[in-house]
Design a protein around this motif. Structure first.
Motif, short mmCIF file in Angstrom:
data_model
loop_
_atom_site.label_atom_id
_atom_site.label_comp_id
_atom_site.label_asym_id
_atom_site.label_seq_id
_atom_site.Cartn_x
_atom_site.Cartn_y
_atom_site.Cartn_z
N ILE A 211 0.83 -1.20 0.00
CA ILE A 211 0.00 0.00 0.00
C ILE A 211 0.87 1.26 0.00
CG2 ILE A 211 -1.72 1.32 1.31
CD1 ILE A 211 -2.74 -1.39 2.40
N TYR A 212 1.93 1.23 0.79
CA TYR A 212 2.81 2.39 0.88
C TYR A 212 3.45 2.71 -0.47
CZ TYR A 212 6.66 5.34 2.53
OH TYR A 212 7.56 6.37 2.73
N GLU A 213 3.99 1.68 -1.13
CA GLU A 213 4.64 1.91 -2.41
C GLU A 213 3.63 2.29 -3.49
OE1 GLU A 213 7.80 2.12 -2.91
OE2 GLU A 213 8.31 1.56 -0.86
N THR A 214 2.42 1.70 -3.42
CA THR A 214 1.38 2.04 -4.40
C THR A 214 0.95 3.49 -4.23
OG1 THR A 214 0.56 -0.25 -4.41
CG2 THR A 214 -0.92 1.45 -5.24
N LEU A 215 0.76 3.92 -2.98
CA LEU A 215 0.36 5.31 -2.74
C LEU A 215 1.43 6.29 -3.23
CD1 LEU A 215 -1.18 5.02 0.85
CD2 LEU A 215 -2.41 5.46 -1.28
N LYS A 216 2.68 5.92 -3.03
CA LYS A 216 3.77 6.82 -3.44
C LYS A 216 3.81 7.01 -4.95
CE LYS A 216 7.53 5.24 -1.60
NZ LYS A 216 8.96 5.25 -1.24
N THR A 217 3.36 6.00 -5.71
CA THR A 217 3.38 6.14 -7.18
C THR A 217 2.37 7.18 -7.65
OG1 THR A 217 1.76 4.34 -7.46
CG2 THR A 217 4.10 3.73 -7.46
N HIS A 218 1.39 7.51 -6.80
CA HIS A 218 0.38 8.50 -7.16
C HIS A 218 0.72 9.90 -6.64
CE1 HIS A 218 -1.83 4.67 -7.56
NE2 HIS A 218 -2.53 5.31 -8.48
N VAL A 219 1.89 10.02 -6.00
CA VAL A 219 2.31 11.31 -5.49
C VAL A 219 3.11 12.05 -6.57
CG1 VAL A 219 3.73 12.48 -3.75
CG2 VAL A 219 2.42 10.44 -3.13
N PRO A 220 2.78 13.31 -6.83
CA PRO A 220 3.52 14.08 -7.83
C PRO A 220 5.01 14.12 -7.52
CG PRO A 220 1.52 15.24 -7.19
CD PRO A 220 1.66 14.08 -6.25
N LEU A 236 -1.53 5.72 6.44
CA LEU A 236 -2.67 5.09 5.78
C LEU A 236 -2.39 3.61 5.52
CD1 LEU A 236 -5.46 5.42 4.60
CD2 LEU A 236 -4.43 6.15 2.43
N ALA A 237 -1.16 3.31 5.11
CA ALA A 237 -0.79 1.91 4.87
C ALA A 237 -0.88 1.11 6.17
CB ALA A 237 0.62 1.84 4.30
N GLY A 238 -0.42 1.71 7.26
CA GLY A 238 -0.48 1.02 8.55
C GLY A 238 -1.91 0.81 9.02
N LEU A 239 -2.75 1.81 8.84
CA LEU A 239 -4.15 1.71 9.26
C LEU A 239 -4.88 0.61 8.50
CD1 LEU A 239 -5.10 5.49 9.57
CD2 LEU A 239 -5.00 3.83 11.42
N LEU A 240 -4.72 0.59 7.18
CA LEU A 240 -5.41 -0.42 6.38
C LEU A 240 -4.88 -1.81 6.68
CD1 LEU A 240 -5.63 1.44 2.93
CD2 LEU A 240 -7.46 1.05 4.58
N GLY A 241 -3.56 -1.92 6.80
CA GLY A 241 -2.96 -3.23 7.09
C GLY A 241 -3.40 -3.76 8.44
N GLN A 242 -3.46 -2.89 9.45
CA GLN A 242 -3.87 -3.31 10.78
C GLN A 242 -5.32 -3.75 10.81
OE1 GLN A 242 -2.46 -3.31 14.25
NE2 GLN A 242 -0.82 -3.82 12.83
N THR A 243 -6.18 -3.05 10.10
CA THR A 243 -7.61 -3.40 10.09
C THR A 243 -7.83 -4.80 9.55
OG1 THR A 243 -8.20 -1.07 9.78
CG2 THR A 243 -9.89 -2.71 9.29
N PHE A 244 -7.14 -5.14 8.48
CA PHE A 244 -7.33 -6.44 7.84
C PHE A 244 -6.79 -7.58 8.69
CE2 PHE A 244 -7.07 -3.92 3.66
CZ PHE A 244 -8.45 -3.73 3.66
N THR A 245 -5.74 -7.33 9.45
CA THR A 245 -5.06 -8.43 10.16
C THR A 245 -5.23 -8.39 11.68
OG1 THR A 245 -2.99 -7.16 10.28
CG2 THR A 245 -3.32 -8.55 8.34
N ILE A 301 -1.26 4.15 15.95
CA ILE A 301 -0.52 3.85 14.73
C ILE A 301 -0.06 5.11 14.02
CG2 ILE A 301 -2.46 3.76 13.11
CD1 ILE A 301 0.47 1.29 13.25
N VAL A 302 -0.91 6.16 14.04
CA VAL A 302 -0.54 7.40 13.35
C VAL A 302 0.65 8.09 14.01
CG1 VAL A 302 -1.32 9.69 12.67
CG2 VAL A 302 -2.83 7.72 12.37
N PRO A 303 0.59 8.35 15.34
CA PRO A 303 1.78 8.96 15.95
C PRO A 303 3.00 8.04 15.91
CG PRO A 303 0.19 8.34 17.63
CD PRO A 303 -0.51 8.22 16.31
#
Length: 330
Positions: A211-220, A236-245, A301-303
């Motif tokens: 998720i982290y690398e995918t998001l970075k590809t969409h950053v200007p 965001l990558a940490g939040l999504l990953g934590q929710t699923f697992t 997770i965010v801090p």
């Protein structure tokens, strides 16, 4: 003359830092960043474990009430119970995680070019490196959980000294936990709960990198070096990953605190395997228990990611760690 001395000292420092292998620099940077981030969110981590394991007196409490109760009975230091084991664990964990991730990623790029060089490689390399790091440091995570699980009233020390709030074997520290667990169950005891841990870390570590690398590809391009952008993508990558697992993490914690002599969590917690743990918790405790403490995880997770990334970036600059080589495809 003073300037020459200072210059010579600075030169020696530069030479010393530059002579360090990259993997040693990654160990220092990753370990320092991980330890700092873990300590920053230690109070929330402690409460999360107490809620996950349904510790006596905390089953029906919220985050604020739990924090207040720990403060009342154990003082400020109670928020950091088990953090020593967590910090000690994160240093080798971070080193192994970073090094093996780069090794696995390079190996995949060299031997499986059909996979390309995009996020899929990060998914596989992240999963493999996460599993490797867990296997190497799991006993320390077990010790951290057991220390955080016990709640002792350190304020009540008149005649009986430190008083436990409920029947529970008290551990004096990391070494005591490891030796006691080893005497009771051998190596198998030290790795109790490693099944759901691996089942959780493999997809989590992989998803986090993916998720982290995918998001970075969409950053200007002009924002690629922005710390805030890296923090946002990582969080965001940490939040999504934590929710699923997250449910697998709950099973792991309940297996870790269970023992042969004590049935500590509403019935026997000696699950046969991860699937048995999931079904047993749903049947005996309800499906909501699989997400107990998740709100705290979101809060920490965010801090944690923010502090970790910031500290790591600062350490990388100080140690002059070169940026990760980009893939052939860019």
């Amino acid at each position: 003359m003073a300037g020459l001395v200072d210059g010579a000292t600075a030169h020696r420092e530069v030479s010393y830092v530059d002579c360090l292998p990259v993997y040693v620099k990654e160990l220092i940077a990753g370990g320092a960043a991980g330890a700092f981030a873990k300590t920053t969110v230690a109070p929330l981590e402690r409460i999360k474990i107490l809620l996950q394991t349904r510790t006596h007196g905390f089953q029906s409490l919220g985050v604020h009430q739990s924090l207040t109760k720990v403060l009342k009975h154990e003082g400020v230091l109670g928020f950091y119970k088990g953090n020593g084991a967590s910090v000690i664990r994160i240093i080798p964990y971070a080193a192994i995680h970073f090094m093996t991730y780069e090794q696995y990623r390079g190996w995949l790029l060299d031997n499986y070019s059909s996979l390309g060089s995009g996020p899929v490689v990060d998914l596989l390399a992240g999963s493999a490196s996460g599993g490797t790091a867990v296997l190497c440091t799991y006993p320390l995570d077990l010790a951290r959980t057991k220390l955080a699980y016990q709640v002792v009233d350190t304020r009540t020390n008149f005649r009986c000294g430190v008083r436990s709030l409920y029947p529970r074997p008290a551990y004096s520290g990391i070494t005591d936990v490891l030796t006691t667990v080893y005497k009771e169950g051998g190596i198998q005891g030290l790795y109790r709960g490693v099944g759901p841990t691996l089942a959780g870390i493999l997809p989590y570590a992989g998803l986090k990198f993916y998720i982290y690398e995918t998001l970075k590809t969409h950053v200007p391009e002009q924002h690629q070096k922005s710390i805030m952008m890296h923090l946002s993508c990582g969080a965001l990558a940490g939040l999504l990953g934590q929710t699923f697992t997250y449910p697998l993490d709950v099973v792991r914690r309940q297996m870790q605190v269970g023992s042969r002599q004590h049935s500590t969590i509403q019935g026997d917690t000696r699950f046969k395997n991860t699937l048995d743990g999931l079904t047993t918790i749903i049947r005996n405790q309800g499906w909501r228990q699989l997400f107990a403490g998740l709100s705290i995880n979101y809060m920490k997770i965010v801090p944690s990611v923010a502090v970790g990334f910031t500290a790591y970036d600062m350490m990388k600059v100080w140690l002059r760690i070169p940026p990760r080589q980009k893939s052939q495809a860019g």
